[in-house]
Design a protein around this motif. Structure first.
Motif, PDB file in Angstrom:
ATOM      1  N   LEU A 119       0.825  -1.214   0.000  1.00  0.00           N
ATOM      2  CA  LEU A 119       0.000   0.000   0.000  1.00  0.00           C
ATOM      3  C   LEU A 119       0.858   1.263   0.000  1.00  0.00           C
ATOM      4  CD1 LEU A 119      -2.829  -1.166   2.423  1.00  0.00           C
ATOM      5  CD2 LEU A 119      -2.921  -0.984  -0.092  1.00  0.00           C
ATOM      6  N   ALA A 120       1.976   1.236   0.710  1.00  0.00           N
ATOM      7  CA  ALA A 120       2.877   2.393   0.719  1.00  0.00           C
ATOM      8  C   ALA A 120       3.452   2.638  -0.674  1.00  0.00           C
ATOM      9  CB  ALA A 120       3.991   2.193   1.738  1.00  0.00           C
ATOM     10  N   VAL A 121       3.898   1.577  -1.346  1.00  0.00           N
ATOM     11  CA  VAL A 121       4.448   1.716  -2.704  1.00  0.00           C
ATOM     12  C   VAL A 121       3.354   2.153  -3.667  1.00  0.00           C
ATOM     13  CG1 VAL A 121       5.441   0.449  -4.657  1.00  0.00           C
ATOM     14  CG2 VAL A 121       6.396   0.156  -2.365  1.00  0.00           C
ATOM     15  N   HIS A 122       2.166   1.577  -3.544  1.00  0.00           N
ATOM     16  CA  HIS A 122       1.046   1.961  -4.405  1.00  0.00           C
ATOM     17  C   HIS A 122       0.765   3.463  -4.264  1.00  0.00           C
ATOM     18  CE1 HIS A 122      -2.658   1.114  -6.674  1.00  0.00           C
ATOM     19  NE2 HIS A 122      -3.189   2.070  -5.925  1.00  0.00           N
ATOM     20  N   GLY A 123       0.671   3.917  -3.017  1.00  0.00           N
ATOM     21  CA  GLY A 123       0.432   5.338  -2.776  1.00  0.00           C
ATOM     22  C   GLY A 123       1.571   6.205  -3.273  1.00  0.00           C
ATOM     23  N   PHE A 124       2.795   5.737  -3.069  1.00  0.00           N
ATOM     24  CA  PHE A 124       3.985   6.476  -3.514  1.00  0.00           C
ATOM     25  C   PHE A 124       3.990   6.643  -5.032  1.00  0.00           C
ATOM     26  CE2 PHE A 124       8.572   6.581  -4.614  1.00  0.00           C
ATOM     27  CZ  PHE A 124       8.912   7.757  -3.958  1.00  0.00           C
ATOM     28  N   LEU A 125       3.681   5.589  -5.747  1.00  0.00           N
ATOM     29  CA  LEU A 125       3.647   5.684  -7.213  1.00  0.00           C
ATOM     30  C   LEU A 125       2.571   6.659  -7.675  1.00  0.00           C
ATOM     31  CD1 LEU A 125       4.352   1.996  -8.292  1.00  0.00           C
ATOM     32  CD2 LEU A 125       5.923   3.945  -8.346  1.00  0.00           C
ATOM     33  N   HIS A 126       1.445   6.712  -6.967  1.00  0.00           N
ATOM     34  CA  HIS A 126       0.429   7.724  -7.290  1.00  0.00           C
ATOM     35  C   HIS A 126       1.001   9.126  -7.119  1.00  0.00           C
ATOM     36  CE1 HIS A 126      -3.218   5.640  -8.337  1.00  0.00           C
ATOM     37  NE2 HIS A 126      -3.236   4.926  -7.222  1.00  0.00           N
ATOM     38  N   LEU A 127       1.797   9.334  -6.070  1.00  0.00           N
ATOM     39  CA  LEU A 127       2.402  10.656  -5.859  1.00  0.00           C
ATOM     40  C   LEU A 127       3.316  11.050  -7.008  1.00  0.00           C
ATOM     41  CD1 LEU A 127       3.379  10.644  -2.060  1.00  0.00           C
ATOM     42  CD2 LEU A 127       1.252  11.425  -3.135  1.00  0.00           C
ATOM     43  N   LEU A 128       3.891  10.033  -7.659  1.00  0.00           N
ATOM     44  CA  LEU A 128       4.810  10.291  -8.778  1.00  0.00           C
ATOM     45  C   LEU A 128       4.091  10.380 -10.124  1.00  0.00           C
ATOM     46  CD1 LEU A 128       7.798   7.976  -7.796  1.00  0.00           C
ATOM     47  CD2 LEU A 128       7.448  10.402  -7.256  1.00  0.00           C
ATOM     48  N   GLY A 129       2.764  10.261 -10.109  1.00  0.00           N
ATOM     49  CA  GLY A 129       1.996  10.429 -11.336  1.00  0.00           C
ATOM     50  C   GLY A 129       1.489   9.147 -11.974  1.00  0.00           C
ATOM     51  N   TYR A 130       1.824   8.001 -11.403  1.00  0.00           N
ATOM     52  CA  TYR A 130       1.274   6.742 -11.917  1.00  0.00           C
ATOM     53  C   TYR A 130      -0.215   6.684 -11.587  1.00  0.00           C
ATOM     54  CZ  TYR A 130       5.964   4.655 -12.518  1.00  0.00           C
ATOM     55  OH  TYR A 130       7.244   4.359 -12.907  1.00  0.00           O
ATOM     56  N   ASP A 131      -0.961   5.978 -12.439  1.00  0.00           N
ATOM     57  CA  ASP A 131      -2.385   5.804 -12.185  1.00  0.00           C
ATOM     58  C   ASP A 131      -2.854   4.500 -12.796  1.00  0.00           C
ATOM     59  OD1 ASP A 131      -4.899   6.411 -11.187  1.00  0.00           O
ATOM     60  OD2 ASP A 131      -4.850   8.458 -11.934  1.00  0.00           O
TER      61      ASP A 131
END
Length: 156
Positions: A119-131
């Motif tokens: 969940l931390a990595v998932h959220g982190f990737l969202h912060l970087l613009g992944y969706d």
């Protein structure tokens, strides 16, 4: 790689060791993603009730979820971008439901730590613009998550 991460455990259920592991994992992910040293973010651990409240208020979805991210670099209507050489990059906020993390760890038959890491990595990737709004983006994001978690040693 060094990220500046503010952790807040509103439910007092995440151990210092688990927080340290999440910090190392996010620094590993940041290094793989080429994030600048000293970039800032926050990770908050909350109850199902609290994440439901946040989900309702900001996403208009009145239900609990596992993780929500708020990227600071996404520009809203009428916002002005502030750029400065000495300013740290502020990535945003990751909010994780601890009860939901425990439920999903049991459901997927892996450790609580693995679920928190996911969940931390998932959220982190969202912060970087992944969706994952379409199939192509989902494949790219989920593949990257898997690579990061396996590379770090938290694979399934």
């Amino acid at each position: 790689m060094n990220l500046e991460i503010d952790f807040l455990d509103e439910v007092n259920e995440v151990t210092e060791q688990q927080i340290n592991e999440i910090e190392k994992l996010l620094c590993y992910a940041a290094e793989l993603e080429g994030v600048h040293d000293g970039s800032e973010l926050s990770v908050t651990f909350v109850s199902n009730e609290r994440i439901q409240e946040i989900n309702r208020q900001y996403r208009d979805k009145d239900r609990a979820t596992d993780v929500i991210s708020f990227a600071m670099e996404e520009m809203g209507a009428g916002e002005i971008e502030v750029i400065g050489a000495d300013m740290p990059r502020v990535l945003g906020d990751i909010i994780i439901s601890v009860p939901r993390s425990r439920e999903q760890a049991e459901e997927y038959n892996h450790s609580f730590m693995r679920e928190l890491g996911f969940l931390a990595v998932h959220g982190f990737l969202h912060l970087l613009g992944y969706d994952h709004m379409n199939e192509e983006d989902e494949q790219k994001m989920f593949s990257r998550q898997k690579d990061i978690l396996e590379g770090y040693g938290l694979g399934r």
